[in-house]
Design a protein around this motif. Structure first.
Motif, PDB file in Angstrom:
ATOM      1  N   GLU A 140     -17.610  -3.705  33.639  1.00 40.71           N
ATOM      2  CA  GLU A 140     -17.095  -3.947  34.985  1.00 40.71           C
ATOM      3  C   GLU A 140     -17.073  -2.659  35.811  1.00 40.71           C
ATOM      4  N   VAL A 141     -16.720  -1.550  35.171  1.00 40.25           N
ATOM      5  CA  VAL A 141     -16.718  -0.268  35.889  1.00 40.25           C
ATOM      6  C   VAL A 141     -18.137   0.103  36.308  1.00 40.25           C
ATOM      7  N   ARG A 142     -19.081  -0.135  35.439  1.00 41.44           N
ATOM      8  CA  ARG A 142     -20.482   0.157  35.756  1.00 41.44           C
ATOM      9  C   ARG A 142     -20.995  -0.718  36.893  1.00 41.44           C
ATOM     10  N   GLN A 143     -20.361  -1.884  37.075  1.00 39.52           N
ATOM     11  CA  GLN A 143     -20.757  -2.778  38.159  1.00 39.52           C
ATOM     12  C   GLN A 143     -19.986  -2.510  39.451  1.00 39.52           C
ATOM     13  N   GLY A 144     -19.137  -1.478  39.440  1.00 45.48           N
ATOM     14  CA  GLY A 144     -18.450  -1.085  40.665  1.00 45.48           C
ATOM     15  C   GLY A 144     -16.949  -1.220  40.658  1.00 45.48           C
ATOM     16  N   GLN A 145     -16.380  -1.804  39.616  1.00 47.69           N
ATOM     17  CA  GLN A 145     -14.925  -1.970  39.549  1.00 47.69           C
ATOM     18  C   GLN A 145     -14.250  -0.618  39.314  1.00 47.69           C
ATOM     19  N   LYS A 146     -13.048  -0.454  39.833  1.00 42.95           N
ATOM     20  CA  LYS A 146     -12.300   0.776  39.615  1.00 42.95           C
ATOM     21  C   LYS A 146     -11.828   0.844  38.170  1.00 42.95           C
ATOM     22  N   ILE A 147     -11.776   2.057  37.619  1.00 37.84           N
ATOM     23  CA  ILE A 147     -11.380   2.244  36.231  1.00 37.84           C
ATOM     24  C   ILE A 147      -9.974   1.713  35.991  1.00 37.84           C
ATOM     25  N   SER A 148      -9.046   2.014  36.894  1.00 38.19           N
ATOM     26  CA  SER A 148      -7.665   1.573  36.709  1.00 38.19           C
ATOM     27  C   SER A 148      -7.560   0.048  36.701  1.00 38.19           C
ATOM     28  N   ALA A 149      -8.313  -0.603  37.591  1.00 40.07           N
ATOM     29  CA  ALA A 149      -8.266  -2.064  37.669  1.00 40.07           C
ATOM     30  C   ALA A 149      -8.868  -2.699  36.415  1.00 40.07           C
ATOM     31  N   ALA A 150      -9.991  -2.157  35.956  1.00 41.46           N
ATOM     32  CA  ALA A 150     -10.634  -2.697  34.752  1.00 41.46           C
ATOM     33  C   ALA A 150      -9.754  -2.483  33.526  1.00 41.46           C
ATOM     34  N   ALA A 151      -9.069  -1.337  33.474  1.00 39.73           N
ATOM     35  CA  ALA A 151      -8.190  -1.048  32.342  1.00 39.73           C
ATOM     36  C   ALA A 151      -7.045  -2.057  32.266  1.00 39.73           C
ATOM     37  N   VAL A 152      -6.456  -2.364  33.398  1.00 42.26           N
ATOM     38  CA  VAL A 152      -5.357  -3.336  33.433  1.00 42.26           C
ATOM     39  C   VAL A 152      -5.861  -4.729  33.087  1.00 42.26           C
ATOM     40  N   LYS A 153      -7.015  -5.104  33.626  1.00 42.53           N
ATOM     41  CA  LYS A 153      -7.551  -6.450  33.420  1.00 42.53           C
ATOM     42  C   LYS A 153      -7.822  -6.735  31.948  1.00 42.53           C
ATOM     43  N   TYR A 154      -8.361  -5.755  31.232  1.00 40.80           N
ATOM     44  CA  TYR A 154      -8.747  -5.985  29.839  1.00 40.80           C
ATOM     45  C   TYR A 154      -7.786  -5.364  28.829  1.00 40.80           C
ATOM     46  N   GLY A 155      -6.698  -4.779  29.309  1.00 37.37           N
ATOM     47  CA  GLY A 155      -5.677  -4.268  28.408  1.00 37.37           C
ATOM     48  C   GLY A 155      -6.107  -3.087  27.569  1.00 37.37           C
TER      49      GLY A 155
END
Length: 211
Positions: free
Chosen positions: A18-33
């Motif tokens: 998701e980060v590689r597709q443009g998502q922010k690291i913090s948001a991806a970290a929260v989403k996937y735990g």
């Protein structure tokens, strides 16, 4: 002592994607735990993307993915798998692999610890309480029944099984006399994550074909 990793490799892999597709690291970290710092380190190359997070699993990744596909397929068709059915299947696989004394399970059947770890490794699977909807039996129309028979007939013909199965009287059973249950008892079942309510296939007392 380093903090214990309480996330799966699959969770981290999805977060990285998701980060590689443009998502922010913090948001991806929260989403996937997953830990934000760990995710950042893997994205920036400070630490390797893949690393060993514990001992090898008893089953190979390929076999576990077959189990996952089986669980999701059965759930999508309203015949969900229970915990005991999954553990029974794993036991049969282990026995067929003939692991001998190297198997850590009693009687080669996994227990609660393996089951919990399996669900953590495959977050696309969730546990839900099944609800048997017997009222649906009264809502089935003649067109529904014809469509069901057509679908199954096409399935058998496309695989070259129609003549073999339909002409073999040993494959025809009367469920009134044979006590076949086409729906599980209400309880916890394994389904695709995101299912808010799960309804099992309605019961039937008609003659059925066992493929």
């Amino acid at each position: 002592m380093a903090p214990r990793k309480n996330y799966t490799q699959e969770q981290m892999a999805k977060a990285i994607e998701e980060v590689r597709q443009g998502q922010k690291i913090s948001a991806a970290a929260v989403k996937y735990g997953v830990p934000r710092i760990t995710l950042y380190n893997k994205i920036t190359g400070i630490s390797p993307v893949e690393c060993n997070m514990g001992p090898d699993t008893i089953l190979t990744k390929e076999i576990e993915m077959i189990l996952v596909k089986w669980i999701l397929y059965m759930a999508d068709n309203h015949f969900p798998i229970t915990k005991d059915q999954l553990l029974d299947s794993v036991q049969k696989i282990i026995i067929e692999k003939d692991q001998g004394p190297s198997c850590p399970f009693t009687n080669k059947r996994p227990g609660k610890k393996w089951y919990k770890s399996f669900l953590k490794r495959h977050p696309e699977i969730a546990q839900r309480t099944a609800q048997n909807l017997t009222k649906a039996r009264g809502d089935v129309t003649e067109d529904d029944l014809k469509e069901w028979f057509k679908t199954n007939t096409d399935y058998l013909k496309n695989r070259g099984l129609y003549d073999t199965i339909m002409t073999d009287p040993r494959r025809i059973f009367n469920t009134d006399e044979s006590a076949f249950f086409l729906q599980p008892k209400p309880g916890r079942v394994l389904v695709r994550k995101g299912e808010k309510m799960f309804i099992t296939a309605p019961a039937t007392k008609k003659k059925i074909l066992l493929y």
